[in-house]
Each structure stands twice: as C-alpha cells, then as structure tokens.
Design a protein around this motif. Structure first.
Motif, PDB file in Angstrom:
ATOM      1  N   LYS A   1       0.817  -1.217   0.000  1.00  0.00           N
ATOM      2  CA  LYS A   1       0.000   0.000   0.000  1.00  0.00           C
ATOM      3  C   LYS A   1       0.849   1.265   0.000  1.00  0.00           C
ATOM      4  N   GLN A   2       2.092   1.138   0.475  1.00  0.00           N
ATOM      5  CA  GLN A   2       2.975   2.300   0.537  1.00  0.00           C
ATOM      6  C   GLN A   2       3.652   2.601  -0.801  1.00  0.00           C
ATOM      7  N   LEU A   3       3.563   1.675  -1.739  1.00  0.00           N
ATOM      8  CA  LEU A   3       4.203   1.880  -3.045  1.00  0.00           C
ATOM      9  C   LEU A   3       3.371   2.846  -3.889  1.00  0.00           C
ATOM     10  N   PRO A   4       4.011   3.720  -4.641  1.00  0.00           N
ATOM     11  CA  PRO A   4       3.274   4.595  -5.545  1.00  0.00           C
ATOM     12  C   PRO A   4       2.678   3.796  -6.694  1.00  0.00           C
ATOM     13  N   ASP A   5       1.676   4.348  -7.331  1.00  0.00           N
ATOM     14  CA  ASP A   5       1.057   3.662  -8.464  1.00  0.00           C
ATOM     15  C   ASP A   5       2.109   3.396  -9.536  1.00  0.00           C
ATOM     16  N   GLY A   6       2.162   2.162  -9.983  1.00  0.00           N
ATOM     17  CA  GLY A   6       3.150   1.809 -10.988  1.00  0.00           C
ATOM     18  C   GLY A   6       3.368   0.313 -11.022  1.00  0.00           C
ATOM     19  N   LEU A   7       4.430  -0.074 -11.683  1.00  0.00           N
ATOM     20  CA  LEU A   7       4.823  -1.481 -11.809  1.00  0.00           C
ATOM     21  C   LEU A   7       6.099  -1.672 -10.993  1.00  0.00           C
ATOM     22  N   HIS A   8       6.066  -2.611 -10.063  1.00  0.00           N
ATOM     23  CA  HIS A   8       7.192  -2.817  -9.153  1.00  0.00           C
ATOM     24  C   HIS A   8       7.625  -4.277  -9.204  1.00  0.00           C
ATOM     25  N   VAL A   9       8.916  -4.494  -9.243  1.00  0.00           N
ATOM     26  CA  VAL A   9       9.473  -5.842  -9.252  1.00  0.00           C
ATOM     27  C   VAL A   9      10.337  -6.020  -8.009  1.00  0.00           C
ATOM     28  N   ILE A  10      10.109  -7.101  -7.271  1.00  0.00           N
ATOM     29  CA  ILE A  10      10.867  -7.387  -6.055  1.00  0.00           C
ATOM     30  C   ILE A  10      11.381  -8.816  -6.142  1.00  0.00           C
ATOM     31  N   LEU A  11      12.676  -8.986  -5.965  1.00  0.00           N
ATOM     32  CA  LEU A  11      13.239 -10.332  -5.981  1.00  0.00           C
ATOM     33  C   LEU A  11      13.036 -10.980  -4.614  1.00  0.00           C
ATOM     34  N   CYS A  12      12.159 -11.981  -4.560  1.00  0.00           N
ATOM     35  CA  CYS A  12      11.975 -12.729  -3.315  1.00  0.00           C
ATOM     36  C   CYS A  12      12.880 -13.952  -3.295  1.00  0.00           C
ATOM     37  N   GLY A  13      13.593 -14.177  -4.378  1.00  0.00           N
ATOM     38  CA  GLY A  13      14.582 -15.234  -4.455  1.00  0.00           C
ATOM     39  C   GLY A  13      15.394 -15.072  -5.721  1.00  0.00           C
ATOM     40  N   ASP A  71      12.610 -22.515  -2.947  1.00  0.00           N
ATOM     41  CA  ASP A  71      12.813 -22.756  -1.525  1.00  0.00           C
ATOM     42  C   ASP A  71      13.319 -21.493  -0.821  1.00  0.00           C
ATOM     43  N   GLY A  72      12.688 -21.160   0.284  1.00  0.00           N
ATOM     44  CA  GLY A  72      13.080 -19.989   1.076  1.00  0.00           C
ATOM     45  C   GLY A  72      12.424 -18.700   0.660  1.00  0.00           C
ATOM     46  N   ALA A  73      11.742 -18.701  -0.477  1.00  0.00           N
ATOM     47  CA  ALA A  73      11.150 -17.461  -0.978  1.00  0.00           C
ATOM     48  C   ALA A  73      10.032 -16.944  -0.080  1.00  0.00           C
ATOM     49  N   VAL A  74       9.245 -17.862   0.493  1.00  0.00           N
ATOM     50  CA  VAL A  74       8.146 -17.446   1.365  1.00  0.00           C
ATOM     51  C   VAL A  74       8.691 -16.721   2.588  1.00  0.00           C
ATOM     52  N   ARG A  75       9.802 -17.234   3.133  1.00  0.00           N
ATOM     53  CA  ARG A  75      10.411 -16.572   4.299  1.00  0.00           C
ATOM     54  C   ARG A  75      10.948 -15.196   3.918  1.00  0.00           C
ATOM     55  N   LYS A  76      11.527 -15.084   2.728  1.00  0.00           N
ATOM     56  CA  LYS A  76      12.032 -13.784   2.298  1.00  0.00           C
ATOM     57  C   LYS A  76      10.888 -12.784   2.119  1.00  0.00           C
ATOM     58  N   LYS A  93      10.686   7.066 -15.338  1.00  0.00           N
ATOM     59  CA  LYS A  93      11.602   6.936 -14.206  1.00  0.00           C
ATOM     60  C   LYS A  93      11.807   5.463 -13.829  1.00  0.00           C
ATOM     61  N   ILE A  94      13.004   5.162 -13.369  1.00  0.00           N
ATOM     62  CA  ILE A  94      13.326   3.848 -12.809  1.00  0.00           C
ATOM     63  C   ILE A  94      13.958   4.096 -11.452  1.00  0.00           C
ATOM     64  N   GLU A  95      13.343   3.564 -10.403  1.00  0.00           N
ATOM     65  CA  GLU A  95      13.843   3.755  -9.046  1.00  0.00           C
ATOM     66  C   GLU A  95      14.211   2.400  -8.457  1.00  0.00           C
ATOM     67  N   THR A  96      15.332   2.316  -7.774  1.00  0.00           N
ATOM     68  CA  THR A  96      15.787   1.058  -7.192  1.00  0.00           C
ATOM     69  C   THR A  96      15.963   1.195  -5.680  1.00  0.00           C
ATOM     70  N   GLY A  97      15.876   0.067  -5.006  1.00  0.00           N
ATOM     71  CA  GLY A  97      16.067   0.056  -3.551  1.00  0.00           C
ATOM     72  C   GLY A  97      15.972  -1.372  -3.051  1.00  0.00           C
ATOM     73  N   SER A  98      15.789  -1.523  -1.745  1.00  0.00           N
ATOM     74  CA  SER A  98      15.648  -2.845  -1.147  1.00  0.00           C
ATOM     75  C   SER A  98      14.346  -2.919  -0.361  1.00  0.00           C
ATOM     76  N   ALA A  99      13.672  -4.041  -0.480  1.00  0.00           N
ATOM     77  CA  ALA A  99      12.411  -4.250   0.241  1.00  0.00           C
ATOM     78  C   ALA A  99      12.623  -4.986   1.544  1.00  0.00           C
ATOM     79  N   LEU A 100      13.829  -5.471   1.787  1.00  0.00           N
ATOM     80  CA  LEU A 100      14.094  -6.215   3.025  1.00  0.00           C
ATOM     81  C   LEU A 100      14.090  -5.253   4.208  1.00  0.00           C
ATOM     82  N   ARG A 101      13.515  -5.696   5.322  1.00  0.00           N
ATOM     83  CA  ARG A 101      13.402  -4.834   6.511  1.00  0.00           C
ATOM     84  C   ARG A 101      14.540  -5.079   7.498  1.00  0.00           C
ATOM     85  N   PHE A 102      15.143  -6.260   7.447  1.00  0.00           N
ATOM     86  CA  PHE A 102      16.240  -6.565   8.354  1.00  0.00           C
ATOM     87  C   PHE A 102      17.032  -7.706   7.776  1.00  0.00           C
TER      88      PHE A 102
END
Length: 362
Positions: free
Chosen positions: A48-60, A90-95, A353-362
């Motif tokens: 919900k915090q992401l701005p309107d758009g297309l976002h890709v997150i590597l969960c594995g 494997d491990g993607a759900v935990r990520k 625009k292309i914006e990059t970052g990390s979705a991991l919290r810890f």
C-alpha cells in the motif's frame, strides 16, 4: 591538566558502567526492540505504501546451487495494488515475510516451468496464502500444460497438514474452502503465439515460450501496466523470442549463469572424485544464459534496465560478482544489476523513471 585527566577518567568509567548495565539488560532491551518491530510490521502493508506503478521485487535471486544470501527463484510483481508471484523457490516465502509481504496478498502464482527449484516453495506459499488471511478460495496457480499435476501433487502432500490446522485453529481461521491451490493451465508451444492471462485496460499479462530444452514447456512472462513494461525470462538459453518480447521494455529480469565459474566447480568436482556432480556442472551451461549473452539480448531489445537473477553458481561473497559479470557491462549501455534477495525496481505509472532500492526490513 589533572582536571581534564580526571574528567576523561570519570567519563570513561561512566561509559564502562553504562555498557555493563546495557549488557546485563540485553535480553530485556532486545525484547522491547522486538515488540516495536513486530507491532510496526503487523500494522504496515508495504504494498500500500508503493506509488502507483509497476514494481518488481526479488523474493529469491538464487538457483538450486547453495547461496547463503539468495533464496530459490521468485519474483514478486506489483501492478498498482495487485500482487503476482512468478515462481516460488525454496526460502522465498520466508524472504517475502522478511519484507512484510503476506502471501495472502497474492492474486496468483505464475510458474515458468516445473524444475524443482522453481516450485519447491509452492506448498509453503499455499499454506501462508490460506492461513495468513483466512482465504476462502484456493491460490490460483497459472502455468503451462502440466501445472495441473504439480498443483495436485502439492494439494495431496499437504492434505494431512490442512486437516490438522483446521482442527487446531477452527474453520473460522482456516476456512476449508481456501485450502491449497487451483491450477489454471494454458497451452503454449515452442515458437508459437503468446498466451494472454490477463487483459484489462490497465494491466496485460502474457506468457511466451522460451527454449529450455529438454524442459518443455517453459515460458517467460510479460507485464504491461499503465505505460510500463517488465519482462521476466524464466530459465532459458539465449533466445530471440526473449529479445522480441523485451523490445523497448523498461526492465528485463533475466537468468544468468557464469560458464567460467561453473567450470571451476566442474574441475573441483572431478578432482574430488565427485564424478556425477562434475557431469551436472558440465551439462548446465547448455540450457542457461551467460551474463554477457543476457546483456547482449537487453542491448538488442533496447531495454532500459537489466536485472540478473537465478544466479548460477552461488556467490558467497560480493567480490565474486566481478568475475560473474565478466564483460557484460560493456555489452549493455543501460544499468545492469546482479540480483540479491529484496532488490526492488519501481517503475512509476505513465513515466520513464526507474527507481531502485531494497524491500528487506532486516
């Protein structure tokens, strides 16, 4: 001078005392931090915090080969507020959990093919989709022909577990109608047309065939949302079809295998008498794509950014990314990134625009 020395000595003594107190209270301090962290995580929906758009997150960003920092293949795609997950290794759900993303949020899982490393987290994902939000309907699982067998197998394997959980938590928390997954197969042939999975005014999702022989069928996916385009190659050898589908795309997420590093593993396996494993290492470059070849595909397609995933072999320390990439950066004029779990690429709607970052919290 003596006064200054005394002050310094007093401050040092106080610091030692404070440190000792903190150390003795470290369990209580850690628990307070845990309470704050959990409270914030439960109250927040990162999508919900992401701005309107297309976002890709590597969960594995990993592969079947061991990698301490990368889970098995998994790409989360957020289109507006709609969440899709491509492959569940494997491990993607935990990520995903470490990113604060609840599996119950997912509208569907899309499988590229049925190699074990792309599906071995599916059972856990189905469970979290069901129990994480009291889902009343099974998880939709899109995939080429054969997905029915895969989903039916996981449903059967988790049948006893599902019964235990209903008995323990009750049907209000674990609704029986939401157990497991439901297969949504599509027909696709090598060299044939794309399969359209979703076609709305804002979002179009298609699957296209890729060459991962002898694995057949195998597909990649293309997401188009409000003027932004992402293409996910899945596993494949260098392909003109991927190049064609990625023409002008904002982001290409492409698998990558370093033949040079895998050759080192093959040589080591032979020296260690691991003949069968050496044979595997000798075989796998033939149906994957090197970083250099992926970069050439991205350049020919006019892609704006290239994100490498399904990293083979595992890269236990970051400096190994230098030989892994090789001369790929010289083949592609845009930004090239070696994928890590949590990597996020955001493409704001109706923008360049292309914006990059990390979705991991810890």
């Amino acid at each position: 001078m003596r006064t200054v020395t005394k002050v310094i000595a007093s401050v040092a003594a106080l610091a030692v005392v404070a440190g000792a107190v903190a150390y003795s209270q470290r369990g209580a301090i850690a628990q307070r931090m845990f309470v704050r962290g959990v409270t914030a995580a439960m109250a927040t929906d990162p999508i919900k915090q992401l701005p309107d758009g297309l976002h890709v997150i590597l969960c594995g960003a990993g592969s079947p080969l061991p990698d301490p920092t990368r889970a098995g293949p998994c790409v989360a795609v957020v289109a507006g507020q709609r969440l899709f997950v491509v492959d569940v290794g494997d491990g993607a759900v935990r990520k995903l959990g470490m990113m604060g993303i609840n599996a119950s949020r997912a509208e569907a899982v899309l499988l590229t093919h049925f190699h074990s490393d792309h599906i071995d987290g599916l059972g856990g994902f189905m469970l979290q989709h069901w129990g994480g939000g009291a889902s009343k309907a099974p998880l939709p699982v899109h995939g080429p022909q054969g997905v029915e067998q895969v989903v039916a197998g996981f449903n059967e394997a988790y049948k006893l577990d599902s019964g235990y959980r209903i008995a323990h938590h009750g049907p209000g928390v674990m609704p029986p109608s939401g157990i497991g997954g439901v297969a949504l197969p599509f027909q696709i042939t090598q060299g044939g047309p794309s399969a359209v999975l979703i076609d709305t005014p804002d979002l179009k999702v298609t699957a296209f065939p890729v060459d991962h022989a002898p694995v057949e069928p195998a597909v990649g996916y293309k997401f188009v949302y409000k003027g932004r385009t992402v293409v996910i190659s899945g596993d494949n050898k260098p392909s003109k079809r991927v190049e064609a589908e990625a023409k002008g795309a904002d982001l290409l997420v492409h698998e990558a295998l370093s033949p040079e590093l895998v050759k080192i593993q093959e040589t080591a396996a032979l020296k260690g008498g691991r003949i069968n494993l050496a044979h595997v290492f000798a075989d796998i470059p033939g149906y994957h794509t090197s970083p250099t070849a992926a970069a050439a595909i991205a350049q020919a397609a006019g892609v704006k950014m290239l994100l490498l995933d399904h990293i083979v072999p595992g890269l236990p320390f970051k400096a190994l990314e230098i030989p892994f990439v090789g001369d790929a950066r010289s083949k592609f004029s845009g930004p090239l990134q070696v994928g890590h779990d949590g990597d996020r690429v955001s493409l704001p709607a109706n923008s360049d625009k292309i914006e990059t970052g990390s979705a991991l919290r810890f």
